[in-house]
Design a protein around this motif. Structure first.
Motif, short mmCIF file in Angstrom:
data_model
loop_
_atom_site.label_atom_id
_atom_site.label_comp_id
_atom_site.label_asym_id
_atom_site.label_seq_id
_atom_site.Cartn_x
_atom_site.Cartn_y
_atom_site.Cartn_z
N PHE A 122 -8.62 1.18 14.97
CA PHE A 122 -8.40 -0.20 14.51
C PHE A 122 -6.91 -0.52 14.55
O PHE A 122 -6.12 0.09 13.82
CB PHE A 122 -8.95 -0.34 13.08
N MET B 32 -4.24 -3.16 13.81
CA MET B 32 -3.81 -4.43 13.24
C MET B 32 -2.31 -4.41 12.92
O MET B 32 -1.58 -5.31 13.31
CB MET B 32 -4.61 -4.77 11.98
N SER B 33 -1.84 -3.37 12.22
CA SER B 33 -0.44 -3.34 11.77
C SER B 33 0.50 -3.33 12.96
O SER B 33 0.17 -2.82 14.04
CB SER B 33 -0.18 -2.09 10.93
N GLY C 121 3.17 -4.66 8.09
CA GLY C 121 1.78 -4.28 7.84
C GLY C 121 1.23 -5.14 6.71
O GLY C 121 0.18 -5.78 6.84
N THR C 122 1.97 -5.21 5.59
CA THR C 122 1.50 -5.99 4.44
C THR C 122 1.45 -7.47 4.80
O THR C 122 0.49 -8.17 4.51
CB THR C 122 2.47 -5.79 3.25
N TRP D 38 0.98 2.45 13.86
CA TRP D 38 0.20 3.17 12.83
C TRP D 38 -1.30 3.15 13.10
O TRP D 38 -2.08 3.24 12.16
CB TRP D 38 0.44 2.59 11.42
N SER E 95 -4.59 4.63 13.53
CA SER E 95 -5.14 5.97 13.27
C SER E 95 -6.07 6.40 14.39
O SER E 95 -6.96 5.64 14.80
CB SER E 95 -5.94 5.97 11.96
N GLU F 268 1.80 -2.32 -4.84
CA GLU F 268 2.54 -3.46 -5.41
C GLU F 268 1.77 -4.76 -5.13
O GLU F 268 1.64 -5.62 -6.00
CB GLU F 268 3.96 -3.53 -4.82
N ASN G 1 0.20 -7.53 -7.54
CA ASN G 1 0.44 -8.98 -7.36
C ASN G 1 -0.86 -9.76 -7.44
O ASN G 1 -0.94 -10.82 -8.06
CB ASN G 1 1.05 -9.25 -5.97
C1 LIG Z 1 -0.96 7.47 8.42
C2 LIG Z 1 -1.16 5.98 8.55
C3 LIG Z 1 -2.33 5.49 9.09
C4 LIG Z 1 -2.50 4.11 9.25
N1 LIG Z 1 -3.62 3.65 9.89
C5 LIG Z 1 -3.68 2.34 10.26
C6 LIG Z 1 -4.73 1.87 11.14
O1 LIG Z 1 -5.60 2.65 11.57
N2 LIG Z 1 -4.70 0.57 11.52
C7 LIG Z 1 -3.75 -0.31 11.10
O2 LIG Z 1 -3.81 -1.48 11.47
N3 LIG Z 1 -2.76 0.10 10.24
C8 LIG Z 1 -2.70 1.39 9.83
N4 LIG Z 1 -1.69 1.83 9.01
C9 LIG Z 1 -0.68 0.89 8.55
C10 LIG Z 1 -0.79 0.57 7.06
O3 LIG Z 1 -1.90 -0.26 6.82
C11 LIG Z 1 0.56 -0.06 6.66
O4 LIG Z 1 1.51 1.00 6.63
C12 LIG Z 1 0.48 -0.77 5.34
O5 LIG Z 1 -0.29 -1.93 5.45
C13 LIG Z 1 1.88 -1.16 4.85
O6 LIG Z 1 2.58 -1.86 5.84
P1 LIG Z 1 4.05 -1.42 6.27
O7 LIG Z 1 4.05 0.04 6.51
O8 LIG Z 1 4.48 -2.30 7.37
O9 LIG Z 1 4.93 -1.65 4.99
P2 LIG Z 1 5.63 -3.03 4.56
O10 LIG Z 1 4.69 -4.15 4.74
O11 LIG Z 1 6.95 -3.10 5.20
O12 LIG Z 1 5.81 -2.75 3.00
C14 LIG Z 1 6.66 -1.70 2.54
C15 LIG Z 1 6.69 -1.69 1.04
O13 LIG Z 1 7.24 -2.92 0.56
C16 LIG Z 1 6.69 -3.26 -0.69
N5 LIG Z 1 6.07 -4.58 -0.61
C17 LIG Z 1 5.54 -5.19 0.47
N6 LIG Z 1 5.06 -6.40 0.14
C18 LIG Z 1 5.29 -6.57 -1.18
C19 LIG Z 1 5.04 -7.61 -2.12
N7 LIG Z 1 4.44 -8.74 -1.75
N8 LIG Z 1 5.39 -7.43 -3.41
C20 LIG Z 1 5.99 -6.28 -3.80
N9 LIG Z 1 6.27 -5.26 -2.97
C21 LIG Z 1 5.93 -5.41 -1.67
C22 LIG Z 1 5.63 -2.19 -1.02
O14 LIG Z 1 6.21 -1.21 -1.85
C23 LIG Z 1 5.32 -1.60 0.36
O15 LIG Z 1 4.85 -0.25 0.28
C24 LIG Z 1 -1.51 3.20 8.80
C25 LIG Z 1 -0.33 3.70 8.23
C26 LIG Z 1 -0.13 5.07 8.13
C27 LIG Z 1 1.18 5.59 7.61
#
Ligand SMILES: Cc1cc2nc3c(=O)[nH]c(=O)nc-3n(C[C@H](O)[C@H](O)[C@H](O)COP(=O)(O)OP(=O)(O)OC[C@H]3O[C@@H](n4cnc5c(N)ncnc54)[C@H](O)[C@@H]3O)c2cc1C
Length: 394
Positions: free
Chosen positions: A131, A133-134, A139-140, A165, A167, A377, A381
């Motif tokens: 899948f 998406m990120s 990602g968030t 990311w 998987s 977090e 929210n």
């Molecule tokens: C091993 C692994 C497997 C994964 N598998 C998949 C997959 O199969 N498919 C896929 O699509 N994605 C996958 N992901 C991605 C995962 O869903 C994202 O890492 C996750 O959604 C967080 O996004 P980001 O890493 O971009 O962090 P960011 O969005 O940059 O956020 C980083 C940090 O900022 C803080 N933050 C963010 N927003 C807010 C807010 N509104 N309020 C307060 N604090 C906030 C939080 O502390 C957060 O942890 C995987 C990630 C990993 C490491």
């Protein structure tokens, strides 16, 4: 010691059939994935094909799929299987979270030919789907950050962009890709679309990323360079890809909670046994009040997570929407498991640091669910906004 059940008279206790499923998976893990074997695969960063084949033969890969493709059981069975795997080969639990999420997407939105080609093979263990998406920029906040684009052409679609990311993409034959198909309108989540893309399509490149944990499943960057797919690659409704993806969040969150409960339980049982045997200053470590309280707090938090997850799962299975309870379960479970594994590392001293023992692997692996599928977090929210009526903080 078995921390998976308290009292058979518990109204949330599992049925005899589900207890049997738990025992079967536990026996499978004991026989096929003892800690040394799991650690060897973790060191080699290898997927456990033999365990996967066993799970396929047991029908576990088909849980909650439609009956006409061989589906059995429901979400509560998924939670049991994931918990039992996470207490041992945690990466396989992570793999199953993806598998069950893909089943949910395909059963909900895939066309009949897509179901015929992919879903039937997926549940038999004959194909794998990842899948995507990120993205690198987010990602968030993926809705705002998404740069991957699909452009409609006469013969179908052309996809360009990079996902991060994803998987399991090194082993997957298919990718479910979310790509922007219309420029975003203010405060709208519409405008992105889901596609079923063969990993072997010209222009798809998969690169494995070196990660801290979950070494038994690859984590990948996937690039799309003018990838052509036909009209039949579209999953569900054009421009509604986020709605379709977000509809899986409750169950994915609950399955992530189950993984954390499994890690927490495995680590707590291990730490308690260790604390009952290892002596310092003439008595076992568990006789000292501080480590005893760490473990007792872990047990309480784990039980709170289990109760939340059971309640949320019951609501989902009955046809309700357990959104906040499911996210609460993921929050409490991931924090419980992090508390337990950190305490385990501390009370095991140098042995916690040893890669020959499982505590360090649980400690590394469970970090994933503090920020995925939704970071804790953001979960807070949402609770603030939707349950407590506080202003949106993001
Ligand atoms: C091993 C692994 C497997 C994964 N598998 C998949 C997959 O199969 N498919 C896929 O699509 N994605 C996958 N992901 C991605 C995962 O869903 C994202 O890492 C996750 O959604 C967080 O996004 P980001 O890493 O971009 O962090 P960011 O969005 O940059 O956020 C980083 C940090 O900022 C803080 N933050 C963010 N927003 C807010 C807010 N509104 N309020 C307060 N604090 C906030 C939080 O502390 C957060 O942890 C995987 C990630 C990993 C490491």
């Amino acid at each position: 010691m078995d921390l998976s059940t308290f009292d058979p008279l518990d109204p949330l206790a599992e049925s005899p059939e589900r207890r049997q499923l738990r025992d079967t998976v536990r026996t499978l893990v004991r026989d096929f994935s003892p800690h040394a074997h799991t650690q060897a695969l973790d060191d080699a960063e290898q997927f456990d094909d033999a365990l996967y084949e066993q799970l396929a033969a047991m029908g576990v890969l088909a849980i909650d799929a439609p009956e006409d493709v061989g589906g059995i059981g429901d979400l509560r069975d998924q939670l049991v299987v994931i918990e039992e795997l996470a207490a041992g080969p945690t990466s396989m639990a992570a793999f199953l979270i993806v598998q069950f999420m893909i089943i949910q997407v395909l059963r909900g939105y895939a066309s009949t030919p897509q179901q015929h080609v992919v879903l039937e093979q997926l549940v038999r263990g004959e194909t794998k789907v990842s899948f995507s998406m990120s993205e690198p920029d987010g990602g968030t906040d993926v809705a705002r950050a998404m740069k991957t684009r699909a452009t409609k052409i006469d013969s179908g679609w052309r996809i360009n962009g990079t996902k991060l990311w994803t998987s399991g993409a090194t082993r997957a034959e298919w990718l479910i890709v979310i790509a922007r198909t219309r420029e975003p309108e203010r405060s709208s989540i519409d405008g992105v679309t889901m596609f079923l893309v063969p990993t072997a399509a010209t222009g798809v490149t998969v690169r494995e990323i070196d990660t801290l944990g979950i070494h038994g499943m690859s984590t990948c960057e996937v690039s799309f360079d003018d990838v052509h797919v036909g009209h039949d690659a579209l999953i569900g409704v054009e421009h509604a890809g986020f709605r379709q993806a977000f509809a899986t969040l409750n169950r994915e969150g609950l399955n992530a909670a189950a993984a954390c409960i499994g890690v927490g339980r495995g680590a707590l049982e291990y730490a308690a046994n260790y604390a009952n045997q290892r002596e310092v200053f003439g008595k076992v470590i568990g006789a000292f009040q501080v480590p005893q309280h760490w473990l007792a707090d872990g047990a309480v938090r784990l039980e709170a997570a289990r109760s939340l997850a059971s309640r949320a799962a019951a609501i989902e299975v009955a046809g309700g929407n357990a959104e906040l309870l499911a996210q609460m379960a993921k929050l409490v479970a991931s924090e419980a498991a992090q508390h337990i594994t950190l305490s385990g590392m501390q009370l095991m001293g140098g042995f916690g640091f040893s890669r020959e023992l499982p505590m360090q692997r649980w400690f590394r692996d469970v970090r994933l669910w503090s920020f995925a599928p939704l970071n804790n977090e953001m979960v807070r929210n949402r609770i603030g906004e939707r349950l407590l009526g506080l202003p949106r903080s993001y």
